[in-house]
Motif scaffolding. Structure first.
Motif, PDB file in Angstrom:
ATOM      1  N   GLY A   1     -12.334   6.116  -3.730  1.00 47.77           N
ATOM      2  CA  GLY A   1     -11.696   5.541  -4.964  1.00 47.77           C
ATOM      3  C   GLY A   1     -11.559   6.798  -5.853  1.00 47.77           C
TER       4      GLY A   1
ATOM      5  N   LYS B   1      -9.976  -6.386   3.473  1.00 49.59           N
ATOM      6  CA  LYS B   1     -10.844  -4.987   3.990  1.00 49.59           C
ATOM      7  C   LYS B   1     -10.819  -4.481   5.327  1.00 49.59           C
TER       8      LYS B   1
ATOM      9  N   HIS C   1       0.814  -1.151   0.094  1.00 48.04           N
ATOM     10  CA  HIS C   1       0.053  -0.099   0.052  1.00 48.04           C
ATOM     11  C   HIS C   1       0.751   1.424  -0.114  1.00 48.04           C
TER      12      HIS C   1
ATOM     13  N   LYS D   1      -8.006   4.914  -1.065  1.00 47.93           N
ATOM     14  CA  LYS D   1      -8.502   3.468  -0.455  1.00 47.93           C
ATOM     15  C   LYS D   1      -8.590   3.676   0.981  1.00 47.93           C
TER      16      LYS D   1
ATOM     17  N   ARG E   1      -9.259   1.213   4.437  1.00 48.15           N
ATOM     18  CA  ARG E   1      -9.113  -0.084   5.175  1.00 48.15           C
ATOM     19  C   ARG E   1      -9.413   0.174   6.555  1.00 48.15           C
TER      20      ARG E   1
END
Length: 421
Positions: A276, A322, A46, A55, A57
């Motif tokens: 995104g 995720k 990442h 993104k 998480r």
């Protein structure tokens, strides 16, 4: 004997002092961290290539599972990969997620750059101002003039159509304060402060409009849009991205009123859906298991959000998951023993006059092994917290010439002290 490379006396002392008071240090976590394979995979997957499209998480970790330690370690990796990092503690009164404009302000207020971290410059009053100033200094070095550099940066930022227009105006005006005459220093400092206040949704809207042409203030309606601009801007400045660490350190959701909770969940859903399309931002949201599973206040009672996030898997985390379930990260005895050796080596850097008195490494490891084996399986204090507290106490006692208790008695006293904490 283990030695620690690249850590100076001052940093080693900061680390030991932090650990002595039971909190992960603000710098140098990697100097004593062990079992870091997962963090290294996260970095590779990442951070190392920079953040292109945004993104998000989630991190699941029970009380004492080491979320703060994990965040501090990840932050060090992010700085090495040339990212800016902002750590924000979500709280029900100061930074509630149902008021996203307050979250945005905390993100800006807590931004740290790799160079600020390197220099131990972590308590700047206006860190985002420091980032802007650094950009100006590096441009000025190429142009041999601060005023010319400030003017050229201001012109360039105003041409960036991927940034909100008022975001551009604030930043351009901030840089232009460096073209002014030196005689007005206090007035200029005040001007810079009031410009950065714009991110708080505060400041005098009339004065900002009159002096800098700024048309709108930051509100809950446009806060996510401003965050989007921040991501683009960070990349334009030449950083690899912005890592935002959101830590729901207390049970924020469980204390919210129903309407506020609904709004917080909505904000999170919008953020997930829009991230995104954002450039340069990597968001990590850490919470306790109840955030995911509580039937009354958890995301399970909001179908759309539950469908987007899911539940923590009952397995060790993988970087592409995720949700990273750090409760499932395995710790072996070898990890605890290696940490004990590393902390002892740091202790000797911090207190170089203690080397003749401090407990030897093998004896310390033997004691730590005993502590781990004495630790009750379902103790409310994590074995990590117990071991680190115990190591510091043993080192201190050995240097003071005090008797070191048996592992069984020591474990008992550590648990009693930490449970009262």
């Amino acid at each position: 004997e283990m030695t620690i490379a690249g850590i100076d006396k001052r940093t080693a002392e900061e680390i030991i002092e932090s650990l002595r008071s039971g909190v992960p240090p603000r710098r140098g976590v990697s100097a004593y961290a062990t079992g870091t394979e997962f963090v290294e995979k996260v970095r590779k997957r990442h951070l190392d290539q920079g953040i292109e499209s945004g993104k998000i998480r989630f991190v699941n970790g029970s009380w004492g599972a080491g979320k703060t330690h994990f965040f501090r370690l990840l932050r060090e990796h992010a700085f090495e990969a040339n990212l800016l990092v902002s750590t924000v503690e979500l709280t029900a009164d100061q930074t509630p997620f149902n008021k996203f404009e307050r979250v945005l302000y905390e993100v800006v207020r807590n931004i740290t750059s790799p160079s600020m971290y390197q220099n131990g410059n972590l308590s700047e009053a206006l860190p985002f101002g420091e980032v802007l100033r650094d950009a100006l200094d590096s441009r000025a070095a190429a142009m041999d003039s601060s005023a010319t550099a400030a003017e050229s940066l201001a012109v360039e930022v105003m041409q960036r159509e991927d940034l909100d227009i008022d975001f551009r105006r604030v930043v351009a005006a901030y840089w232009k304060t460096f073209t002014a005459e030196e005689t007005e220093l206090s007035a200029l400092a005040e001007q810079r402060g009031s410009l950065l206040q714009w991110f708080e949704g505060e400041g005098q809207s009339t004065a900002l409009r009159r002096d800098f042409g700024i048309q709108k203030m930051v509100t809950k309606e446009n806060a996510r849009l401003i965050l989007n601009s921040l991501g683009h801007f960070v990349k334009w400045l030449g950083f690899a991205g912005l890592l935002i660490l959101l830590d729901e350190s207390e049970m924020t959701h469980s204390t919210m009123r129903k309407a506020s909770l609904k709004q917080a969940h909505n904000n999170l859903l919008h953020l997930i859906n829009e991230v995104g399309e954002t450039e340069g931002i990597f968001l990590l949201y850490a919470a306790v298991p109840e955030f995911f599973s509580d039937q009354r206040t958890g995301i399970v009672q909001y179908g759309a959000l539950a469908a987007r996030i899911g539940q923590p898997a009952d397995k060790a985390p993988a970087a592409l998951d995720k949700i990273w379930n750090i409760d499932k990260l395995e710790n072996s005895d070898a990890h605890f023993l290696e940490a004990a050796s590393k902390i002892r080596a740091l202790y000797l850097v911090a207190y170089d006059d203690a080397k003749d008195d401090v407990i030897d490494e093998d004896a310390l490891r033997l004691h730590v092994e005993g502590l781990v084996h004495q630790h009750p399986e379902f103790a409310s204090v994590s074995p990590w917290r117990m071991v680190i507290t115990g190591v510091i106490q043993v080192l201190d006692r050995s240097v003071e010439g005090d008797e070191i208790p048996s592992p069984a008695a020591h474990n008992k006293s550590i648990l009693a002290a930490l449970q009262d904490d």
